[in-house]
Scaffold this motif. Structure first.
Motif, mmCIF file in Angstrom:
data_model
loop_
_atom_site.group_PDB
_atom_site.id
_atom_site.type_symbol
_atom_site.label_atom_id
_atom_site.label_comp_id
_atom_site.label_asym_id
_atom_site.label_seq_id
_atom_site.Cartn_x
_atom_site.Cartn_y
_atom_site.Cartn_z
ATOM 1 N N GLN A 1 0.822 -1.213 0.000
ATOM 2 C CA GLN A 1 0.000 0.000 0.000
ATOM 3 C C GLN A 1 0.857 1.265 0.000
ATOM 4 O O GLN A 1 0.435 2.308 -0.499
ATOM 5 C CB GLN A 1 -0.919 -0.018 1.226
ATOM 6 C CG GLN A 1 -1.994 -1.101 1.165
ATOM 7 C CD GLN A 1 -2.413 -1.554 2.537
ATOM 8 O OE1 GLN A 1 -1.700 -2.313 3.180
ATOM 9 N NE2 GLN A 1 -3.572 -1.099 2.995
ATOM 10 N N ASP A 2 2.072 1.171 0.525
ATOM 11 C CA ASP A 2 2.968 2.332 0.564
ATOM 12 C C ASP A 2 3.393 2.787 -0.833
ATOM 13 O O ASP A 2 3.867 3.912 -1.002
ATOM 14 C CB ASP A 2 4.218 2.010 1.390
ATOM 15 C CG ASP A 2 3.909 1.799 2.864
ATOM 16 O OD1 ASP A 2 2.875 2.316 3.315
ATOM 17 O OD2 ASP A 2 4.691 1.109 3.545
ATOM 18 N N ASP A 3 3.246 1.893 -1.833
ATOM 19 C CA ASP A 3 3.630 2.243 -3.204
ATOM 20 C C ASP A 3 2.557 3.062 -3.913
ATOM 21 O O ASP A 3 2.746 3.464 -5.051
ATOM 22 C CB ASP A 3 3.926 0.971 -4.009
ATOM 23 C CG ASP A 3 5.171 0.256 -3.508
ATOM 24 O OD1 ASP A 3 6.240 0.896 -3.486
ATOM 25 O OD2 ASP A 3 5.077 -0.926 -3.130
ATOM 26 N N ARG A 4 1.444 3.275 -3.241
ATOM 27 C CA ARG A 4 0.403 4.138 -3.806
ATOM 28 C C ARG A 4 0.540 5.505 -3.153
ATOM 29 O O ARG A 4 0.173 5.721 -1.985
ATOM 30 C CB ARG A 4 -0.981 3.540 -3.564
ATOM 31 C CG ARG A 4 -2.091 4.280 -4.276
ATOM 32 C CD ARG A 4 -3.323 3.420 -4.476
ATOM 33 N NE ARG A 4 -4.413 4.172 -5.055
ATOM 34 C CZ ARG A 4 -4.521 4.528 -6.327
ATOM 35 N NH1 ARG A 4 -3.569 4.160 -7.180
ATOM 36 N NH2 ARG A 4 -5.551 5.209 -6.781
ATOM 37 N N LYS A 5 1.074 6.451 -3.908
ATOM 38 C CA LYS A 5 1.515 7.731 -3.353
ATOM 39 C C LYS A 5 0.385 8.586 -2.781
ATOM 40 O O LYS A 5 0.639 9.442 -1.940
ATOM 41 C CB LYS A 5 2.264 8.529 -4.426
ATOM 42 C CG LYS A 5 3.551 7.862 -4.902
ATOM 43 C CD LYS A 5 4.213 8.680 -6.005
ATOM 44 C CE LYS A 5 5.466 8.006 -6.518
ATOM 45 N NZ LYS A 5 6.099 8.768 -7.625
ATOM 46 N N VAL A 6 -0.837 8.366 -3.248
ATOM 47 C CA VAL A 6 -1.942 9.228 -2.804
ATOM 48 C C VAL A 6 -2.532 8.795 -1.470
ATOM 49 O O VAL A 6 -3.336 9.530 -0.885
ATOM 50 C CB VAL A 6 -3.069 9.272 -3.864
ATOM 51 C CG1 VAL A 6 -2.680 10.153 -5.028
ATOM 52 C CG2 VAL A 6 -3.426 7.872 -4.336
ATOM 53 N N VAL A 7 -2.142 7.629 -0.972
ATOM 54 C CA VAL A 7 -2.746 7.118 0.265
ATOM 55 C C VAL A 7 -2.335 7.958 1.473
ATOM 56 O O VAL A 7 -3.184 8.452 2.229
ATOM 57 C CB VAL A 7 -2.377 5.637 0.484
ATOM 58 C CG1 VAL A 7 -2.846 5.173 1.857
ATOM 59 C CG2 VAL A 7 -2.982 4.764 -0.614
ATOM 60 N N LYS A 8 -1.040 8.129 1.659
ATOM 61 C CA LYS A 8 -0.535 8.834 2.849
ATOM 62 C C LYS A 8 -1.042 10.270 2.940
ATOM 63 O O LYS A 8 -1.503 10.694 4.019
ATOM 64 C CB LYS A 8 0.992 8.800 2.863
ATOM 65 C CG LYS A 8 1.604 9.358 4.135
ATOM 66 C CD LYS A 8 3.124 9.225 4.123
ATOM 67 C CE LYS A 8 3.744 9.806 5.388
ATOM 68 N NZ LYS A 8 5.238 9.692 5.371
ATOM 69 N N PRO A 9 -1.011 11.077 1.854
ATOM 70 C CA PRO A 9 -1.527 12.454 1.956
ATOM 71 C C PRO A 9 -3.004 12.518 2.344
ATOM 72 O O PRO A 9 -3.410 13.409 3.096
ATOM 73 C CB PRO A 9 -1.292 13.021 0.552
ATOM 74 C CG PRO A 9 -0.162 12.219 0.005
ATOM 75 C CD PRO A 9 -0.355 10.843 0.549
ATOM 76 N N ALA A 10 -3.813 11.575 1.831
ATOM 77 C CA ALA A 10 -5.245 11.584 2.177
ATOM 78 C C ALA A 10 -5.440 11.292 3.663
ATOM 79 O O ALA A 10 -6.235 11.957 4.342
ATOM 80 C CB ALA A 10 -5.992 10.554 1.330
ATOM 81 N N LEU A 11 -4.690 10.315 4.179
ATOM 82 C CA LEU A 11 -4.827 9.954 5.585
ATOM 83 C C LEU A 11 -4.299 11.060 6.495
ATOM 84 O O LEU A 11 -4.874 11.333 7.561
ATOM 85 C CB LEU A 11 -4.101 8.636 5.859
ATOM 86 C CG LEU A 11 -4.608 7.413 5.081
ATOM 87 C CD1 LEU A 11 -3.845 6.163 5.491
ATOM 88 C CD2 LEU A 11 -6.109 7.216 5.294
ATOM 89 N N GLU A 12 -3.210 11.697 6.083
ATOM 90 C CA GLU A 12 -2.653 12.793 6.891
ATOM 91 C C GLU A 12 -3.610 13.975 6.936
ATOM 92 O O GLU A 12 -3.769 14.615 7.982
ATOM 93 C CB GLU A 12 -1.300 13.223 6.318
ATOM 94 C CG GLU A 12 -0.183 12.213 6.565
ATOM 95 C CD GLU A 12 1.143 12.641 5.965
ATOM 96 O OE1 GLU A 12 1.126 13.562 5.098
ATOM 97 O OE2 GLU A 12 2.181 12.061 6.329
ATOM 98 N N ARG A 13 -4.244 14.278 5.803
ATOM 99 C CA ARG A 13 -5.205 15.409 5.774
ATOM 100 C C ARG A 13 -6.422 15.104 6.654
ATOM 101 O O ARG A 13 -6.946 15.979 7.340
ATOM 102 C CB ARG A 13 -5.647 15.687 4.334
ATOM 103 C CG ARG A 13 -6.400 17.007 4.180
ATOM 104 C CD ARG A 13 -5.488 18.180 4.465
ATOM 105 N NE ARG A 13 -6.155 19.459 4.529
ATOM 106 C CZ ARG A 13 -6.443 20.230 3.468
ATOM 107 N NH1 ARG A 13 -6.130 19.816 2.249
ATOM 108 N NH2 ARG A 13 -7.019 21.401 3.616
#
Length: 494
Positions: free
Chosen positions: A338-350
């Motif tokens: 899942q870490d290879d999907r770059k849009v995941v972390k920014p959405a969760l952080e926001r």
């Protein structure tokens, strides 16, 4: 968007190869079309540059010689099986396909209901076909299929099936999706044609797995991920390896059915024209990849998307844990997480920053933007506006639609249409933006950027409404969601 596939080369090579295969048989060829005949969005995602209607354009060159049979299994009708990419049932998609084919000038001769064993829903579906003057036929479930060859190739096996009447030399058998019984329909027809004194032939047009790519190439792994609920498995074709000494890739159902096909051909021609399942195919897609790395990366993203879809389906009660376990295994084979999907972390952080659902989008230049939930807009509508403004270089703080224009829409939703959610969905903000475009040049400029969103990656911190999902799909955005609802309610209205 980076391109890794030459679509024009594919159209040329594929049509010539099919014409060559037709010439090998006596003016009657049953051509099984695996996957989607058009709207092949999976192929367009894992082979960037492949157009969703490529196969139909290629077939149009043979339109006057072609008729189409649409197959659908009784199980799919009974269970109201859905096409995930379109959000409609398989039986509804049959009617959509008929209209689409006829609209392009193709002859759709009939619909065949396969694997039938008295399902009431299948009977009702057949009545609908009859009321619309669409010919329909029944093919029955055969005990021991596909292993019991003696029964299958007999009057008590294929012989019990209805004989589908056809008039043209090329008969294309297609379906709303996999598991519909296309190959069995073709083989049953070969048996019946033989009884009618016609020596018909068979060939298979299956885009995936791509036979001349390695077994564990991510394009082929992505196919397994796409069919995880069917338990399809990519395999080295043992028949081809034995006959030619070459390792080619096929999948388990074709390999299992090959002895049946051989038995039918031997009965008709006294010998089989094919030595392996790979021989049956007419797929040239592997020869049209122009950038292997681009296709590998696109396929990795598809595998991760399929995993997230599995998580969400499990949350909704639409799939089993076994499907998810298989998807996890395929991710390991592809070397992705899942870490290879770059849009995941920014959405969760926001979401963590605001305490409310958030959505992130990755533009083609690598820019990642987020959208938050506000009093006026849902996170999906917010990120859509932010992406459009970024694409035309506008300030992110610029109001393209004034709050005073949004408030009457919210009043309409809550006071008159009974909605509990006053925030605007993606479809509503696009309509509001369109109204603003009549007198606001900046709004008009942002609307013109919509085609540039096609192929961009999107991730939501919560499950989205069906409305927002459909808008993202129509725009060609590749969406994933976290497997959780915005609220803890047990009833979630889309």
């Amino acid at each position: 968007m980076k391109i890794g596939f030459d679509n024009n080369k594919y159209l040329s090579m594929q049509s010539e190869h099919i014409k060559e295969r037709i010439s090998n048989f006596d003016n009657k060829l049953y051509l099984e079309f695996g996957g989607k005949l058009f709207d092949d969005y999976h192929a367009s995602r894992v082979l960037p540059g492949f157009l969703p209607d490529s196969k139909l354009k290629m077939l149009s060159q043979l339109k006057d010689q072609t008729e189409i049979i649409i197959a659908i299994s009784a199980d799919a009708i009974e269970s109201s099986k859905m096409r995930g990419d379109l959000g409609i049932t398989y039986d509804d998609d049959v009617f959509r396909l008929i209209d689409a084919f006829r609209g392009m000038g193709f002859l759709v001769s009939s619909v065949v209901i396969t694997q039938y064993s008295g399902e009431a829903a299948a009977d009702q579906f057949r009545q609908k076909l009859h009321a619309l003057n669409i010919k329909s036929y029944i093919h029955y479930r055969i005990e021991g299929y596909p292993g019991n060859i003696k029964l299958i190739v007999s009057d008590e096996g294929y012989g019990k099936n209805d004989y589908i009447e056809t008039t043209r030399p090329l008969v294309v058998v297609t379906a709303p999706g996999p598991g519909s019984g296309k190959m069995a329909t073709c083989l049953s027809q070969l048996y019946h044609e033989h009884k009618h004194g016609i020596k018909a032939g068979y060939a298979k047009f299956e885009t995936f797995p791509i036979w001349n790519l390695p077994l564990h190439h991510t394009v082929n792994i992505a196919y397994e991920a796409a069919t995880a609920d069917l338990n399809d498995v990519n395999m080295i074709d043992p028949f081809h390896l034995e006959a030619y000494g070459d390792a080619t890739v096929n999948y388990n159902r074709d390999i299992e059915i090959f002895p049946v096909l051989n038995a039918i051909f031997e009965k008709i021609f006294e010998h089989s024209p094919y030595k392996s399942p790979t021989d049956m195919g007419v797929n040239m897609a592997g020869k049209c990849i122009t950038d292997d790395e681009v296709c590998r990366e696109a396929s990795k993203q598809e595998i991760i998307r399929r995993y997230y879809q599995g998580l969400c389906d499990l949350k909704k009660g639409l799939c089993s844990k076994d499907v998810l376990y298989k998807l996890e295994l395929l991710m390991q084979q592809a070397g992705v997480s899942q870490d290879d999907r770059k849009v995941v972390k920014p959405a969760l952080e926001r979401e963590e920053q605001t305490g409310l659902p958030a959505v992130a989008i990755e533009l083609h230049d690598g820019t990642i933007l987020t959208g938050k939930t506000s009093e006026l807009l849902g996170a999906s509508a917010s990120v859509l506006l932010n992406a459009l403004k970024a694409l035309c270089g506008l300030d992110q703080d610029l109001h393209l639609v004034s709050p005073s224009a949004i408030e009457p829409i919210q009043t309409l939703k809550t006071s008159y249409l009974g909605s509990c959610n006053p925030r605007l969905h993606t479809d509503e903000i696009l309509i509001a933006l369109s109204v603003s475009a009549a007198h606001n040049p900046s709004a008009q400029l942002t609307l013109e950027q919509l085609p540039r969103l096609k192929g961009c990656q999107v991730h939501s911190s919560v499950l989205l409404s069906s409305i927002d999902e459909k808008i993202f799909k129509k725009l060609g955005l590749h969406l994933t969601c976290e497997p959780k609802y915005e609220s803890n309610k047990v009833y979630h209205k889309n």
